[in-house]
Design an enzyme around this catalytic site. Sequence first.
Site, PDB file in Angstrom:
ATOM      1  N   CYS A 158      24.716  34.251   4.653  1.00 42.88           N
ATOM      2  CA  CYS A 158      24.561  33.911   3.250  1.00 42.88           C
ATOM      3  C   CYS A 158      23.803  32.568   3.139  1.00 42.88           C
ATOM      4  CB  CYS A 158      25.924  33.867   2.570  1.00 42.88           C
ATOM      5  SG  CYS A 158      25.903  33.572   0.799  1.00 42.88           S
ATOM      6  N   ASP A 205      21.782  44.677  -2.047  1.00 42.98           N
ATOM      7  CA  ASP A 205      21.737  43.213  -2.144  1.00 42.98           C
ATOM      8  C   ASP A 205      20.342  42.783  -2.558  1.00 42.98           C
ATOM      9  OD1 ASP A 205      22.481  40.573  -1.994  1.00 42.98           O
ATOM     10  OD2 ASP A 205      22.470  40.461   0.199  1.00 42.98           O
ATOM     11  N   HIS A 236      26.034  42.515  -0.016  1.00 37.26           N
ATOM     12  CA  HIS A 236      26.019  41.155   0.518  1.00 37.26           C
ATOM     13  C   HIS A 236      27.298  40.888   1.320  1.00 37.26           C
ATOM     14  CE1 HIS A 236      24.275  37.170   0.556  1.00 37.26           C
ATOM     15  NE2 HIS A 236      25.449  36.651   0.275  1.00 37.26           N
TER      16      HIS A 236
END
Length: 269
Positions: A158, A205, A236
Amino acid sequence: MQIGYALMLGVIVTVFLFIGNAGADSIKTELEASPRHGEWVKVTAADGRVINAFIVYPEVKEPATSIIVIHEIFGLTDWIRLVADRLAAEGFVAICPDLLSGMGTDGGGTESFDSGDDVRRAIRELPASQVTSDLDAIQKYVRDLPSTNEKVGVSGFCWGGGQTFSYAVHSDTIAAGFVFYGRAVSTEDVPKISAPVYGFYGESDNRINATIDATKAAADAANVTYEPVIYEGVGHAFLRRGMAEDANDAQKTATKAAWERWVSLLRGL
Protein backbone atom coordinates in the site's frame (compact mmCIF):
# COMPACT_ATOMS: atom_id res chain seq x y z
CA MET A 1 -37.55 -1.17 19.56
CA GLN A 2 -34.77 1.30 20.27
CA ILE A 3 -33.51 -0.78 23.20
CA GLY A 4 -33.62 -3.92 21.08
CA TYR A 5 -31.78 -2.22 18.22
CA ALA A 6 -29.14 -0.86 20.61
CA LEU A 7 -28.67 -4.31 22.11
CA MET A 8 -28.36 -5.89 18.68
CA LEU A 9 -25.86 -3.22 17.59
CA GLY A 10 -23.82 -3.80 20.74
CA VAL A 11 -23.69 -7.53 20.03
CA ILE A 12 -22.58 -6.91 16.45
CA VAL A 13 -19.83 -4.52 17.56
CA THR A 14 -18.69 -6.98 20.22
CA VAL A 15 -18.51 -9.79 17.66
CA PHE A 16 -16.44 -7.70 15.26
CA LEU A 17 -14.11 -6.62 18.04
CA PHE A 18 -13.68 -10.23 19.04
CA ILE A 19 -12.88 -11.26 15.49
CA GLY A 20 -10.35 -8.43 15.13
CA ASN A 21 -8.69 -9.28 18.42
CA ALA A 22 -8.62 -12.96 17.56
CA GLY A 23 -6.73 -12.15 14.37
CA ALA A 24 -4.30 -9.93 16.27
CA ASP A 25 -3.86 -12.62 18.91
CA SER A 26 -3.09 -15.28 16.30
CA ILE A 27 -0.43 -13.05 14.74
CA LYS A 28 1.19 -12.43 18.12
CA THR A 29 1.05 -16.15 18.90
CA GLU A 30 2.77 -17.03 15.62
CA LEU A 31 5.45 -14.39 16.19
CA GLU A 32 6.12 -15.55 19.73
CA ALA A 33 6.29 -19.19 18.64
CA SER A 34 8.69 -18.52 15.78
CA PRO A 35 11.89 -20.60 15.98
CA ARG A 36 13.79 -17.89 14.11
CA HIS A 37 15.84 -15.16 15.73
CA GLY A 38 14.01 -11.84 15.59
CA GLU A 39 15.12 -8.71 17.38
CA TRP A 40 14.60 -4.96 17.59
CA VAL A 41 17.54 -2.86 16.43
CA LYS A 42 18.27 0.86 16.24
CA VAL A 43 19.71 2.20 13.01
CA THR A 44 21.15 5.71 12.72
CA ALA A 45 20.52 7.64 9.51
CA ALA A 46 22.93 10.15 7.96
CA ASP A 47 20.97 13.04 9.47
CA GLY A 48 21.27 11.54 12.96
CA ARG A 49 17.72 10.19 13.11
CA VAL A 50 17.43 6.89 14.95
CA ILE A 51 15.17 4.35 13.26
CA ASN A 52 13.65 1.51 15.23
CA ALA A 53 13.50 -1.67 13.14
CA PHE A 54 12.58 -5.32 13.56
CA ILE A 55 14.88 -7.84 11.87
CA VAL A 56 14.51 -11.60 11.50
CA TYR A 57 17.26 -14.02 10.54
CA PRO A 58 16.80 -17.28 8.64
CA GLU A 59 18.28 -20.58 9.74
CA VAL A 60 20.74 -21.05 6.88
CA LYS A 61 24.38 -22.03 6.40
CA GLU A 62 25.48 -19.21 4.08
CA PRO A 63 25.06 -15.40 4.00
CA ALA A 64 21.54 -14.65 2.81
CA THR A 65 19.83 -12.17 0.52
CA SER A 66 18.15 -9.43 2.54
CA ILE A 67 14.77 -7.84 2.00
CA ILE A 68 13.52 -4.53 3.39
CA VAL A 69 9.80 -4.61 4.17
CA ILE A 70 8.14 -1.18 4.16
CA HIS A 71 4.95 -0.98 6.17
CA GLU A 72 1.49 0.13 5.13
CA ILE A 73 -0.09 3.44 6.05
CA PHE A 74 -0.98 1.77 9.35
CA GLY A 75 2.66 1.94 10.45
CA LEU A 76 4.84 -0.88 11.72
CA THR A 77 2.27 -3.45 12.86
CA ASP A 78 2.59 -7.02 14.05
CA TRP A 79 1.33 -8.12 10.64
CA ILE A 80 4.35 -6.51 8.96
CA ARG A 81 6.60 -8.24 11.48
CA LEU A 82 4.86 -11.52 10.65
CA VAL A 83 5.58 -11.00 6.96
CA ALA A 84 9.26 -10.50 7.85
CA ASP A 85 9.26 -13.67 9.93
CA ARG A 86 7.71 -15.70 7.11
CA LEU A 87 10.27 -14.31 4.67
CA ALA A 88 13.00 -15.42 7.06
CA ALA A 89 11.41 -18.87 7.05
CA GLU A 90 12.00 -18.86 3.28
CA GLY A 91 15.71 -18.17 3.80
CA PHE A 92 16.03 -14.36 3.72
CA VAL A 93 17.16 -11.78 6.24
CA ALA A 94 14.09 -9.55 6.56
CA ILE A 95 14.05 -6.12 8.16
CA CYS A 96 11.07 -3.82 8.65
CA PRO A 97 11.82 -0.24 9.74
CA ASP A 98 9.32 1.90 11.63
CA LEU A 99 9.37 5.03 9.49
CA LEU A 100 7.46 6.81 12.26
CA SER A 101 10.37 6.32 14.65
CA GLY A 102 10.74 9.37 16.88
CA MET A 103 7.60 10.98 15.44
CA GLY A 104 5.15 9.90 18.13
CA THR A 105 4.45 10.69 21.77
CA ASP A 106 7.63 11.13 23.86
CA GLY A 107 9.74 10.33 20.82
CA GLY A 108 8.09 6.98 20.22
CA GLY A 109 7.10 5.34 16.96
CA THR A 110 3.95 3.71 15.60
CA GLU A 111 3.06 2.17 18.94
CA SER A 112 2.96 5.56 20.71
CA PHE A 113 0.19 7.19 18.67
CA ASP A 114 -3.25 7.54 20.22
CA SER A 115 -5.23 6.27 17.24
CA GLY A 116 -5.04 4.77 13.78
CA ASP A 117 -6.12 8.09 12.32
CA ASP A 118 -3.16 9.78 14.01
CA VAL A 119 -0.82 7.16 12.56
CA ARG A 120 -2.19 7.60 9.04
CA ARG A 121 -2.01 11.38 9.29
CA ALA A 122 1.58 11.29 10.49
CA ILE A 123 2.64 8.93 7.72
CA ARG A 124 1.08 11.11 5.05
CA GLU A 125 3.03 14.07 6.43
CA LEU A 126 6.43 12.33 6.41
CA PRO A 127 8.96 14.28 4.32
CA ALA A 128 10.01 12.29 1.26
CA SER A 129 13.65 13.14 1.91
CA GLN A 130 13.41 11.69 5.42
CA VAL A 131 11.90 8.44 4.16
CA THR A 132 14.66 8.12 1.58
CA SER A 133 17.36 8.83 4.17
CA ASP A 134 15.84 6.25 6.52
CA LEU A 135 15.78 3.59 3.80
CA ASP A 136 19.38 4.40 2.82
CA ALA A 137 20.38 3.78 6.43
CA ILE A 138 18.44 0.51 6.61
CA GLN A 139 20.00 -0.67 3.36
CA LYS A 140 23.49 0.11 4.65
CA TYR A 141 22.72 -1.64 7.92
CA VAL A 142 21.75 -4.94 6.29
CA ARG A 143 24.60 -4.74 3.79
CA ASP A 144 27.09 -4.44 6.66
CA LEU A 145 25.79 -7.52 8.46
CA PRO A 146 28.14 -10.52 8.23
CA SER A 147 25.10 -12.77 7.71
CA THR A 148 23.99 -11.11 4.44
CA ASN A 149 25.25 -11.22 0.87
CA GLU A 150 25.42 -8.27 -1.51
CA LYS A 151 21.80 -8.56 -2.69
CA VAL A 152 19.21 -6.27 -1.07
CA GLY A 153 15.61 -6.24 -2.22
CA VAL A 154 13.02 -3.63 -1.21
CA SER A 155 9.33 -4.35 -0.81
CA GLY A 156 6.29 -2.55 0.51
CA PHE A 157 2.53 -2.71 0.90
CA CYS A 158 0.00 0.00 0.00
CA TRP A 159 1.75 3.22 1.13
CA GLY A 160 4.91 1.17 1.47
CA GLY A 161 4.48 -0.11 -2.07
CA GLY A 162 4.53 3.47 -3.31
CA GLN A 163 7.64 4.15 -1.26
CA THR A 164 9.26 1.06 -2.79
CA PHE A 165 8.64 2.44 -6.28
CA SER A 166 10.03 5.84 -5.25
CA TYR A 167 13.09 4.28 -3.65
CA ALA A 168 13.81 2.34 -6.84
CA VAL A 169 14.09 5.73 -8.56
CA HIS A 170 16.51 6.94 -5.90
CA SER A 171 18.76 3.93 -5.33
CA ASP A 172 20.95 2.27 -7.94
CA THR A 173 22.22 -0.37 -5.52
CA ILE A 174 19.09 -2.39 -4.72
CA ALA A 175 18.67 -5.73 -6.48
CA ALA A 176 14.91 -5.37 -7.08
CA GLY A 177 11.75 -3.64 -5.95
CA PHE A 178 8.56 -5.52 -5.06
CA VAL A 179 5.51 -3.25 -5.14
CA PHE A 180 2.37 -4.61 -3.51
CA TYR A 181 -0.61 -2.49 -4.62
CA GLY A 182 1.31 0.76 -4.23
CA ARG A 183 1.14 3.89 -6.35
CA ALA A 184 3.54 4.21 -9.26
CA VAL A 185 6.05 7.00 -9.71
CA SER A 186 5.52 9.55 -12.47
CA THR A 187 6.25 8.32 -15.98
CA GLU A 188 9.01 10.95 -16.14
CA ASP A 189 10.81 9.22 -13.26
CA VAL A 190 10.52 5.68 -14.64
CA PRO A 191 13.68 5.95 -16.82
CA LYS A 192 15.70 6.69 -13.67
CA ILE A 193 15.04 3.18 -12.33
CA SER A 194 17.92 0.72 -12.72
CA ALA A 195 16.62 -2.29 -10.75
CA PRO A 196 13.77 -4.53 -11.91
CA VAL A 197 10.41 -3.70 -10.35
CA TYR A 198 7.78 -6.40 -9.84
CA GLY A 199 4.18 -5.38 -9.21
CA PHE A 200 1.48 -7.27 -7.31
CA TYR A 201 -2.04 -5.90 -7.76
CA GLY A 202 -5.60 -6.86 -6.92
CA GLU A 203 -8.10 -6.97 -9.77
CA SER A 204 -10.63 -4.71 -8.01
CA ASP A 205 -8.30 -1.83 -7.17
CA ASN A 206 -8.68 0.71 -9.95
CA ARG A 207 -7.41 3.55 -7.75
CA ILE A 208 -3.97 1.93 -8.03
CA ASN A 209 -4.33 -0.08 -11.23
CA ALA A 210 -5.33 2.88 -13.41
CA THR A 211 -1.67 3.87 -13.85
CA ILE A 212 -0.26 0.40 -14.61
CA ASP A 213 -0.53 0.64 -18.42
CA ALA A 214 1.14 4.04 -18.62
CA THR A 215 3.89 2.96 -16.23
CA LYS A 216 4.47 -0.21 -18.22
CA ALA A 217 4.68 1.75 -21.48
CA ALA A 218 7.19 4.18 -19.97
CA ALA A 219 9.26 1.31 -18.59
CA ASP A 220 9.33 -0.55 -21.90
CA ALA A 221 10.37 2.63 -23.74
CA ALA A 222 13.23 3.15 -21.27
CA ASN A 223 14.30 -0.52 -21.18
CA VAL A 224 13.36 -0.67 -17.49
CA THR A 225 12.09 -4.00 -16.21
CA TYR A 226 8.59 -3.55 -14.79
CA GLU A 227 6.48 -6.68 -14.51
CA PRO A 228 3.00 -6.11 -13.08
CA VAL A 229 0.71 -9.04 -12.30
CA ILE A 230 -2.97 -8.56 -11.49
CA TYR A 231 -4.53 -11.21 -9.24
CA GLU A 232 -8.15 -12.13 -9.93
CA GLY A 233 -11.03 -11.88 -7.51
CA VAL A 234 -9.32 -9.64 -4.97
CA GLY A 235 -8.93 -5.96 -4.22
CA HIS A 236 -6.54 -3.70 -2.36
CA ALA A 237 -4.44 -5.16 0.48
CA PHE A 238 -5.19 -8.69 -0.70
CA LEU A 239 -2.04 -10.18 0.82
CA ARG A 240 -2.91 -9.02 4.33
CA ARG A 241 -6.50 -10.11 3.88
CA GLY A 242 -5.42 -13.42 2.38
CA MET A 243 -3.26 -14.18 5.41
CA ALA A 244 -6.15 -13.58 7.81
CA GLU A 245 -8.05 -16.43 9.45
CA ASP A 246 -11.32 -15.35 7.83
CA ALA A 247 -9.90 -15.01 4.28
CA ASN A 248 -12.15 -16.18 1.47
CA ASP A 249 -11.03 -18.61 -1.23
CA ALA A 250 -10.13 -15.91 -3.77
CA GLN A 251 -7.99 -14.07 -1.21
CA LYS A 252 -6.26 -17.29 -0.19
CA THR A 253 -5.58 -18.24 -3.81
CA ALA A 254 -4.22 -14.81 -4.73
CA THR A 255 -2.08 -14.64 -1.62
CA LYS A 256 -0.58 -18.07 -2.25
CA ALA A 257 0.22 -17.23 -5.87
CA ALA A 258 1.69 -13.82 -5.00
CA TRP A 259 3.77 -15.20 -2.15
CA GLU A 260 5.20 -18.02 -4.29
CA ARG A 261 6.02 -15.55 -7.06
CA TRP A 262 7.70 -13.20 -4.56
CA VAL A 263 9.85 -15.93 -3.05
CA SER A 264 10.80 -17.29 -6.47
CA LEU A 265 11.88 -13.83 -7.63
CA LEU A 266 13.89 -13.25 -4.45
CA ARG A 267 15.67 -16.57 -4.89
CA GLY A 268 16.49 -15.64 -8.47
CA LEU A 269 18.22 -12.36 -7.61
